[in-house]
Design a protein around this motif. Sequence first.
Motif, PDB file in Angstrom:
ATOM      1  N   LEU A 278       0.802  -1.283  -0.006  1.00 41.07           N
ATOM      2  CA  LEU A 278      -0.045   0.212  -0.016  1.00 41.07           C
ATOM      3  C   LEU A 278       0.795   1.307   0.116  1.00 41.07           C
ATOM      4  N   VAL A 279       1.871   1.161   0.772  1.00 39.29           N
ATOM      5  CA  VAL A 279       2.772   2.518   0.986  1.00 39.29           C
ATOM      6  C   VAL A 279       3.431   2.614  -0.335  1.00 39.29           C
ATOM      7  N   SER A 280       3.991   1.778  -0.964  1.00 44.47           N
ATOM      8  CA  SER A 280       4.734   1.587  -2.212  1.00 44.47           C
ATOM      9  C   SER A 280       3.897   2.146  -3.411  1.00 44.47           C
ATOM     10  N   LEU A 281       2.611   1.648  -3.456  1.00 44.05           N
ATOM     11  CA  LEU A 281       1.656   2.017  -4.412  1.00 44.05           C
ATOM     12  C   LEU A 281       1.384   3.377  -4.338  1.00 44.05           C
ATOM     13  N   SER A 282       1.449   4.146  -3.200  1.00 43.97           N
ATOM     14  CA  SER A 282       0.898   5.486  -3.176  1.00 43.97           C
ATOM     15  C   SER A 282       2.104   6.503  -3.758  1.00 43.97           C
ATOM     16  N   THR A 283       3.123   5.846  -4.523  1.00 45.88           N
ATOM     17  CA  THR A 283       3.801   6.802  -5.249  1.00 45.88           C
ATOM     18  C   THR A 283       3.512   6.800  -6.744  1.00 45.88           C
ATOM     19  N   LEU A 284       2.859   5.988  -7.060  1.00 44.66           N
ATOM     20  CA  LEU A 284       2.592   5.744  -8.520  1.00 44.66           C
ATOM     21  C   LEU A 284       1.408   6.650  -8.968  1.00 44.66           C
TER      22      LEU A 284
ATOM     23  N   ASP B 198      -2.768  -3.069 -11.667  1.00 45.94           N
ATOM     24  CA  ASP B 198      -3.980  -3.663 -10.522  1.00 45.94           C
ATOM     25  C   ASP B 198      -4.086  -4.743 -10.676  1.00 45.94           C
ATOM     26  N   ALA B 199      -4.049  -5.490 -12.085  1.00 45.42           N
ATOM     27  CA  ALA B 199      -4.496  -6.879 -12.283  1.00 45.42           C
ATOM     28  C   ALA B 199      -3.534  -7.752 -11.518  1.00 45.42           C
ATOM     29  N   ASP B 200      -2.444  -7.511 -11.200  1.00 46.68           N
ATOM     30  CA  ASP B 200      -1.438  -8.268 -10.669  1.00 46.68           C
ATOM     31  C   ASP B 200      -1.405  -8.255  -8.937  1.00 46.68           C
ATOM     32  N   LEU B 201      -2.265  -7.228  -8.557  1.00 49.73           N
ATOM     33  CA  LEU B 201      -2.290  -7.099  -7.190  1.00 49.73           C
ATOM     34  C   LEU B 201      -3.411  -7.960  -6.498  1.00 49.73           C
ATOM     35  N   PRO B 202      -3.150  -8.205  -5.034  1.00 45.81           N
ATOM     36  CA  PRO B 202      -4.322  -9.097  -4.317  1.00 45.81           C
ATOM     37  C   PRO B 202      -5.404  -7.848  -4.384  1.00 45.81           C
ATOM     38  N   LEU B 203      -6.706  -8.430  -4.485  1.00 43.78           N
ATOM     39  CA  LEU B 203      -7.929  -7.767  -4.439  1.00 43.78           C
ATOM     40  C   LEU B 203      -7.993  -6.948  -3.207  1.00 43.78           C
ATOM     41  N   THR B 204      -7.526  -7.515  -2.061  1.00 44.60           N
ATOM     42  CA  THR B 204      -7.656  -6.836  -0.905  1.00 44.60           C
ATOM     43  C   THR B 204      -6.835  -5.456  -0.785  1.00 44.60           C
ATOM     44  N   VAL B 205      -5.685  -5.512  -1.416  1.00 45.56           N
ATOM     45  CA  VAL B 205      -4.745  -4.252  -1.455  1.00 45.56           C
ATOM     46  C   VAL B 205      -5.386  -3.330  -2.760  1.00 45.56           C
ATOM     47  N   VAL B 206      -5.925  -3.647  -3.615  1.00 45.41           N
ATOM     48  CA  VAL B 206      -6.684  -2.700  -4.611  1.00 45.41           C
ATOM     49  C   VAL B 206      -7.712  -2.046  -3.903  1.00 45.41           C
ATOM     50  N   GLY B 207      -8.456  -2.807  -3.116  1.00 44.09           N
ATOM     51  CA  GLY B 207      -9.777  -2.238  -2.317  1.00 44.09           C
ATOM     52  C   GLY B 207      -9.350  -1.237  -1.313  1.00 44.09           C
ATOM     53  N   ALA B 208      -8.165  -1.701  -0.505  1.00 45.21           N
ATOM     54  CA  ALA B 208      -7.570  -0.750   0.338  1.00 45.21           C
ATOM     55  C   ALA B 208      -7.168   0.495  -0.254  1.00 45.21           C
ATOM     56  N   MET B 209      -6.510   0.367  -1.428  1.00 50.39           N
ATOM     57  CA  MET B 209      -5.489   1.447  -2.111  1.00 50.39           C
ATOM     58  C   MET B 209      -6.913   2.497  -2.610  1.00 50.39           C
ATOM     59  N   VAL B 210      -7.868   1.902  -3.231  1.00 50.68           N
ATOM     60  CA  VAL B 210      -8.938   2.688  -3.728  1.00 50.68           C
ATOM     61  C   VAL B 210      -9.506   3.561  -2.495  1.00 50.68           C
ATOM     62  N   GLU B 211      -9.644   2.619  -1.369  1.00 48.88           N
ATOM     63  CA  GLU B 211     -10.312   3.484  -0.168  1.00 48.88           C
ATOM     64  C   GLU B 211      -9.419   4.394   0.399  1.00 48.88           C
ATOM     65  N   ALA B 212      -8.348   4.465   0.223  1.00 47.48           N
ATOM     66  CA  ALA B 212      -7.386   5.514   0.772  1.00 47.48           C
ATOM     67  C   ALA B 212      -7.451   6.936   0.080  1.00 47.48           C
ATOM     68  N   MET B 213      -7.656   6.774  -1.357  1.00 44.18           N
ATOM     69  CA  MET B 213      -7.856   7.885  -2.080  1.00 44.18           C
ATOM     70  C   MET B 213      -8.897   8.771  -1.888  1.00 44.18           C
ATOM     71  N   ASP B 214      -8.400  10.084  -2.211  1.00 41.84           N
ATOM     72  CA  ASP B 214      -9.752  11.166  -1.809  1.00 41.84           C
ATOM     73  C   ASP B 214     -10.424  11.021  -2.968  1.00 41.84           C
ATOM     74  N   SER B 215     -11.657  11.864  -2.904  1.00 42.30           N
ATOM     75  CA  SER B 215     -12.686  11.374  -4.056  1.00 42.30           C
ATOM     76  C   SER B 215     -12.413  11.611  -5.382  1.00 42.30           C
ATOM     77  N   GLN B 216     -11.466  12.666  -5.663  1.00 43.10           N
ATOM     78  CA  GLN B 216     -10.925  13.124  -6.782  1.00 43.10           C
ATOM     79  C   GLN B 216     -10.140  12.036  -7.530  1.00 43.10           C
ATOM     80  N   ARG B 217      -9.283  11.489  -6.705  1.00 40.49           N
ATOM     81  CA  ARG B 217      -8.395  10.545  -6.917  1.00 40.49           C
ATOM     82  C   ARG B 217      -9.005   9.274  -7.589  1.00 40.49           C
ATOM     83  N   LYS B 218      -9.820   9.008  -6.815  1.00 42.57           N
ATOM     84  CA  LYS B 218     -10.982   7.953  -6.694  1.00 42.57           C
ATOM     85  C   LYS B 218     -11.531   7.871  -8.288  1.00 42.57           C
ATOM     86  N   GLN B 219     -12.020   8.978  -8.483  1.00 42.40           N
ATOM     87  CA  GLN B 219     -12.527   8.990  -9.563  1.00 42.40           C
ATOM     88  C   GLN B 219     -11.817   9.058 -10.994  1.00 42.40           C
ATOM     89  N   ARG B 220     -10.607   9.628 -10.652  1.00 46.71           N
ATOM     90  CA  ARG B 220      -9.548   9.491 -11.861  1.00 46.71           C
ATOM     91  C   ARG B 220      -9.016   8.004 -11.989  1.00 46.71           C
TER      92      ARG B 220
END
Lengths: 451, 451
Positions: free
Chosen positions: B85-91, B100-122
Amino acid sequence: MSNAFIKLVSKLTDSLEQKNNQAILRAIEQSHPAELGRLIEALPNKYRGDFWRVIPVAFKGEILLSVHRELRQLLIKKTSEADLLVSLSTLQMDELADIDADLPLTVVGAMVEAMDSQRKQRYRTVASFPDNTAGGLMDVDATAVRKDVSLKAVYRYLCKLRKKEGMLPEQLDQLVVVDRENKVQGTLYLSDLVSMDNSLSVADVMKNNVPLIHSLQSAKEVAQIFEDHDLISAPVVDKNNCLLGRITVDDVIDVLQQNSEQTLLASGGLNKELDMFAPIAHISVNRAIWLGVNLITAFVAAWVIGFFESSIEQLVALAVLMPVVASMGGVTGSQTLTVVTRGIARDLVSSANIVSLTIHELKVSFINGLLWASVVFFITILWYGDWKLGSVFALALFVVSLTGTLSGALIPIILKKLGVDPAIAGGVILTTITDAVGFLIFLGTATYLLI
Amino acid sequence: MSNAFIKLVSKLTDSLEQKNNQAILRAIEQSHPAELGRLIEALPNKYRGDFWRVIPVAFKGEILLSVHRELRQLLIKKTSEADLLVSLSTLQMDELADIDADLPLTVVGAMVEAMDSQRKQRYRTVASFPDNTAGGLMDVDATAVRKDVSLKAVYRYLCKLRKKEGMLPEQLDQLVVVDRENKVQGTLYLSDLVSMDNSLSVADVMKNNVPLIHSLQSAKEVAQIFEDHDLISAPVVDKNNCLLGRITVDDVIDVLQQNSEQTLLASGGLNKELDMFAPIAHISVNRAIWLGVNLITAFVAAWVIGFFESSIEQLVALAVLMPVVASMGGVTGSQTLTVVTRGIARDLVSSANIVSLTIHELKVSFINGLLWASVVFFITILWYGDWKLGSVFALALFVVSLTGTLSGALIPIILKKLGVDPAIAGGVILTTITDAVGFLIFLGTATYLLI
């Protein structure tokens, strides 16, 4: 666009056939010079002259730059010296230096004569480096500033420069920061320049994480640096770190494209400066060399078979099955050869890991050798009802798989040490070995065990 | 650098062997994340875990992005979800969407969760396009301005944007000019912004010669547009010309590199997501398919030879010489195949010119066929003292040269029409034909004339 381009080729060919000049001019108007270059590449020779004649002189410089060398020489022959001079005036110094070897000497002379003294100096600097080095790739239009001035002063300088030169250099993403002795201190990104308080000084804002490129580094190394660091441009320096010029990403893309073309074409002994519609005599000679080399290797294989004529007379199934052994050895070997050659080209394979890699590859071909040896064993029993023949066939196929892999791993490493490009010679040497060894093992074992 | 990198691999391997952590950390400090990615590629499997563990988390995102898919999946398995999660935040968003297809689903979920609404949308916008389209390549950080504002206002906007986001988008060479409905009107180059009077309006300075890229155009088409126009970035629009995002040249370089890798590897049936040190079982299965296909084609050739067993028994020289015929046919054909396949890949060959090109190629192989047929005629007389055998051999070699060329020109065109990539299947089909035809013509003519 892909389909649009193909349609354009088709329409243009029709227009040229019908000598419909209006339609031809329309095709030209719709296209960017680089696309026009590709259009000419796609045209058969008989139409090229007519097409070239109607292209505006202003486009011809960039077209000459974008096409392959062989086609460039053809087009230059079809252009008057006066037109050449006009068309070349649109090019940058590094671009001129790339193609000057193909120009008539009188044109190069007149071109240099027409330059002001600054441009003359720049052209001579670039022309003094080989094409495949950073110095040969660079343009000498790097815009430099001092680090003790304010951003506001940088603006004023850029406005003045623009008025003087008419435009700023292309693909300008950063200015180079130098000291009084022209030594590079860092770079100033335009995106920082436009988003920071303009009372700050260059020293406050400049970055020093852009790698400096030495003028004698190879084009391949430059490309790798651009890729690793996602660069748009980078300053080129001499051995004292003094600024000489800059390389832009469009030059790097050309290098990458040329390298990948060369790898693809070299394995068939084809000229990388390939023009599909080059004169037949020219293409024939180019290919004859490769066919000659192949004929020699084919006769090496024939010579090996020749030793076993009497065995074949007694058991003619050997002649039927022997190409299968050679072919499977060749494919197994070429899979390893491709992996290792690609690894060497990308600096991923060297003496540090070739032993690990060879062992890894041998394990793979041990498994596949066993698998396909079993398959051919059963096929032979079904076809000839002869388990002894099947065993010899399977054994030979297994041994030649391992031999192929070993050769595929070692040949490129040895060629590299000898200074030969593995992408060119690797395939032929491998096939010679796998053919000869394949026939020898199969016919030899058969002679010993079956005859 | 090339040699420096090889030395680095060698030193690192030693340090890992000796578990010399200090030396390993030194190697990491000296390297850019993309170089670290290449270092891991060059390391045998047993060292990769130890090396990966000591790499700072901040680098891991970019390394995961830079390595091949297969290696990426391996490295992701070796990383804790928290570290991921930490390392992906730099991308960037487009980079995240690439892996994202190579990441565990739980990580993708947590990653999207951590984004603000603008980043989520993007992120959702980019993730909704396939990877190999402009939409999948683009980043959604395009910076847009209106055309009726002054350059001074643009400065103020960029300074504000920088304060808010902490930085401007990477590889920013131009801003996109849009109207109230977000439709693209043109672009404003930073180099114009910094060198023009800032009381001018955007409309005075903006350019409208940057090609718009449609979100559904293929990655290959995008790369061609960037090459033809020497672009650094370009706006991506939807079907109403509304701004969606932008593509930068570093993405294009990745596309070009992947395409050239794929062409090289596909001809050996190798996986393009190749990891040299992938698990042996994995590599074996991948290659077995290709070997199986080759075995079938080899048996087709053997089956053809099988018809002439009695001829071979009577004249065993036929068995000795027959591989030469097949081999020369294969090489002649593959030269044409390479030219045509490359032409198709670059849109230079299509139904508009395939007939001209085929005739051109046939003329070349007529000349080379005559040349090498004469050579083998004399070799056979010297070897076997049999001019009749020599004539049959020469005739077969000549005919198979023409057959090879004709197949080499038509196979890729037919495959293309069928929607199959000629770079993958072309070589095998060609060899099957030249082998079968070569043996058939040589043994058939010999049976008819000599036996």
